[in-house]
Scaffold this motif. Sequence first.
Motif, mmCIF file in Angstrom:
data_model
loop_
_atom_site.group_PDB
_atom_site.id
_atom_site.type_symbol
_atom_site.label_atom_id
_atom_site.label_comp_id
_atom_site.label_asym_id
_atom_site.label_seq_id
_atom_site.Cartn_x
_atom_site.Cartn_y
_atom_site.Cartn_z
ATOM 1 N N PRO A 14 -0.943 -34.576 44.824
ATOM 2 C CA PRO A 14 0.122 -33.863 43.820
ATOM 3 C C PRO A 14 -0.912 -33.582 42.525
ATOM 4 C CG PRO A 14 0.692 -36.047 44.500
ATOM 5 C CD PRO A 14 0.072 -35.632 45.642
ATOM 6 N N MET A 15 -2.000 -34.369 42.477
ATOM 7 C CA MET A 15 -3.313 -33.753 41.017
ATOM 8 C C MET A 15 -2.481 -32.378 41.495
ATOM 9 S SD MET A 15 -5.120 -37.026 41.102
ATOM 10 C CE MET A 15 -5.798 -36.305 39.895
ATOM 11 N N THR A 16 -2.894 -32.077 42.461
ATOM 12 C CA THR A 16 -3.524 -29.931 42.078
ATOM 13 C C THR A 16 -2.736 -28.733 42.093
ATOM 14 O OG1 THR A 16 -2.796 -29.559 44.638
ATOM 15 C CG2 THR A 16 -5.208 -30.504 44.770
ATOM 16 N N TYR A 17 -1.218 -30.052 41.559
ATOM 17 C CA TYR A 17 0.168 -29.045 41.549
ATOM 18 C C TYR A 17 -0.247 -29.094 39.460
ATOM 19 C CZ TYR A 17 0.715 -28.260 46.070
ATOM 20 O OH TYR A 17 1.221 -27.076 47.406
ATOM 21 N N LEU A 21 3.422 -23.539 38.668
ATOM 22 C CA LEU A 21 4.460 -23.161 38.348
ATOM 23 C C LEU A 21 6.093 -23.623 39.747
ATOM 24 C CD1 LEU A 21 7.134 -22.572 36.758
ATOM 25 C CD2 LEU A 21 6.809 -20.253 37.572
ATOM 26 N N ALA A 22 6.406 -24.493 40.096
ATOM 27 C CA ALA A 22 7.084 -24.450 41.225
ATOM 28 C C ALA A 22 8.471 -23.865 41.122
ATOM 29 C CB ALA A 22 7.556 -26.444 41.495
ATOM 30 N N ILE A 23 8.161 -22.725 41.420
ATOM 31 C CA ILE A 23 9.965 -22.382 41.583
ATOM 32 C C ILE A 23 10.656 -23.084 43.229
ATOM 33 C CG2 ILE A 23 10.338 -20.146 42.521
ATOM 34 C CD1 ILE A 23 7.785 -18.654 42.105
ATOM 35 N N HIS A 25 14.631 -23.327 44.835
ATOM 36 C CA HIS A 25 16.240 -22.600 44.990
ATOM 37 C C HIS A 25 16.529 -23.202 46.508
ATOM 38 C CE1 HIS A 25 18.037 -19.325 48.179
ATOM 39 N NE2 HIS A 25 18.696 -19.408 46.834
ATOM 40 N N ASP A 26 17.742 -23.840 45.983
ATOM 41 C CA ASP A 26 18.600 -25.055 46.559
ATOM 42 C C ASP A 26 18.093 -26.717 46.077
ATOM 43 O OD1 ASP A 26 21.279 -23.104 46.256
ATOM 44 O OD2 ASP A 26 21.116 -22.484 48.945
ATOM 45 N N ASP A 27 17.055 -26.595 45.679
ATOM 46 C CA ASP A 27 16.617 -27.737 44.855
ATOM 47 C C ASP A 27 15.317 -28.419 45.875
ATOM 48 O OD1 ASP A 27 18.189 -28.635 42.659
ATOM 49 O OD2 ASP A 27 19.637 -29.231 43.834
ATOM 50 N N GLU A 28 15.245 -26.841 46.829
ATOM 51 C CA GLU A 28 13.555 -26.852 47.669
ATOM 52 C C GLU A 28 12.654 -25.967 46.961
ATOM 53 O OE1 GLU A 28 14.467 -26.376 51.733
ATOM 54 O OE2 GLU A 28 16.356 -28.289 51.755
ATOM 55 N N VAL A 29 11.330 -26.579 46.861
ATOM 56 C CA VAL A 29 10.335 -26.137 46.444
ATOM 57 C C VAL A 29 9.920 -24.658 47.921
ATOM 58 C CG1 VAL A 29 7.729 -25.568 45.519
ATOM 59 C CG2 VAL A 29 9.250 -27.691 45.169
ATOM 60 N N ILE A 30 10.370 -23.492 47.708
ATOM 61 C CA ILE A 30 9.848 -22.044 47.880
ATOM 62 C C ILE A 30 8.098 -21.633 47.604
ATOM 63 C CG2 ILE A 30 12.652 -21.491 48.312
ATOM 64 C CD1 ILE A 30 11.518 -19.056 46.088
ATOM 65 N N GLN A 31 7.919 -22.216 46.528
ATOM 66 C CA GLN A 31 6.403 -21.254 45.748
ATOM 67 C C GLN A 31 5.824 -22.076 45.170
ATOM 68 O OE1 GLN A 31 4.176 -16.915 46.264
ATOM 69 N NE2 GLN A 31 6.965 -17.049 46.427
ATOM 70 N N HIS A 32 4.665 -22.230 45.001
ATOM 71 C CA HIS A 32 3.340 -22.915 44.497
ATOM 72 C C HIS A 32 2.816 -21.486 43.844
ATOM 73 C CE1 HIS A 32 4.350 -27.185 42.973
ATOM 74 N NE2 HIS A 32 4.805 -26.932 44.789
ATOM 75 N N ILE A 33 2.843 -21.444 42.222
ATOM 76 C CA ILE A 33 1.729 -20.305 41.722
ATOM 77 C C ILE A 33 0.792 -20.705 40.468
ATOM 78 C CG2 ILE A 33 3.768 -18.807 42.462
ATOM 79 C CD1 ILE A 33 3.292 -17.777 39.441
ATOM 80 N N ASN A 34 -0.079 -20.451 40.633
ATOM 81 C CA ASN A 34 -0.708 -20.759 39.677
ATOM 82 C C ASN A 34 -1.350 -19.744 38.940
ATOM 83 O OD1 ASN A 34 -3.714 -21.748 37.564
ATOM 84 N ND2 ASN A 34 -3.057 -23.423 38.170
ATOM 85 N N ARG A 35 -0.752 -20.036 37.307
ATOM 86 C CA ARG A 35 -1.348 -18.713 35.930
ATOM 87 C C ARG A 35 -2.682 -18.145 36.211
ATOM 88 N NH1 ARG A 35 -1.036 -23.560 32.949
ATOM 89 N NH2 ARG A 35 1.703 -22.803 31.818
ATOM 90 N N HIS A 36 -3.221 -18.836 36.981
ATOM 91 C CA HIS A 36 -4.860 -18.086 36.398
ATOM 92 C C HIS A 36 -4.768 -16.863 38.347
ATOM 93 C CE1 HIS A 36 -6.583 -20.611 34.229
ATOM 94 N NE2 HIS A 36 -6.232 -21.905 34.656
ATOM 95 N N GLN A 37 -4.407 -17.024 38.912
ATOM 96 C CA GLN A 37 -3.888 -16.286 39.253
ATOM 97 C C GLN A 37 -3.659 -14.737 39.017
ATOM 98 O OE1 GLN A 37 -0.731 -19.319 42.444
ATOM 99 N NE2 GLN A 37 -1.155 -17.701 43.432
ATOM 100 N N GLY A 106 1.922 -27.227 33.858
ATOM 101 C CA GLY A 106 3.159 -27.336 34.445
ATOM 102 C C GLY A 106 4.277 -26.935 34.209
ATOM 103 N N SER A 107 4.676 -26.358 35.513
ATOM 104 C CA SER A 107 6.855 -26.290 35.108
ATOM 105 C C SER A 107 7.399 -26.639 36.222
ATOM 106 C CB SER A 107 6.862 -24.673 33.665
ATOM 107 O OG SER A 107 8.117 -25.194 33.554
#
Length: 304
Positions: A14-17, A21-23, A25-37, A106-107
């Motif tokens: 959990p700490m790595t996130y 930003l957790a994206i 859809h229908d309340d399920e996470v479909i992607q994690h991104i980090n601004r540094h990417q 995070g967001s």
Amino acid sequence: MLNVIVTVLFFIQPMTYDEDLAITHDDEVIQHINRHQFVENELLDPFFNLEKIHQLVVQVEREVHEQAKNAKIEKNGNINQEKVGRQLHRERFIEGLFSYLYGSGGSKIEVPELTVHPKVDSELLANIRTQEIGSYVTYFNPKNKERSHNIRLAAEAIDSHVVFPGETFSFNEVVGKRTKEKGYKPAPVIVKGEVTEGIGGGICQISSTMYNAVDNAGVKILERYSHSKRVPYVPEGRDATVSWYGPDFTFKNVYNQPLLIRTNVINGQVSIKVYSSDVVDFESRKIPGATKKLPEEIELDSLD
């Protein structure tokens, strides 16, 4: 030892996130991104790589997209209900994405969507199938299995298609490219000494039948080409040849009501009818009928 590693990973994960930003859809996470990417250059922070951002938007768009489906009349006459679609609300998603990129910590974003309504619903179909304003019938040899298959496939692509007032119908656009991947078969035959068919052989009978049906309904023909030699299934000069990389058949609905195209292929007979509402003011044209006499065909094993 393995249990210890799993336990450590469980608490670390959990700490790595925390900064991600957790994206969802229908309340399920479909992607994690980090601004540094998305940083173009660490020395130029906070300037971001717009191409990477575009790629992300496209990925999310594909993930959430659901195609709207038009209502359609089944062979038994029942109406198959339409289906509402959905697509990414790009502006709101990009706004939320940049809010995260230029922020800190995070967001989370629940993917914003737009409802996509089908062009043709069941109520419209029910209203415009009341009056037949044009029709035409042609005949083919059902023993030619490949050609018969292609005829049915093209007819199904057109069946229940609605042409709205002022709209132009394009045969190539509606039927699409005739390929093996879409189920079309090679149908090489010799008719009166001429090799006339290839992949998708037979579809010109559908376009020719349709030309006569809509001409009978009094629409405005925009684009129509004849074969280089006479074809046997319609009277001379009443055919409409089509090719994906060549000629198309198009017409315009000049009436103030939508037109409904119905097709039926059974027992060596192609029937295409044009319907509209009971308030349409139309002027039909008299069209010469097609012969029921079938041409002699010689099937080929292959076409070079």
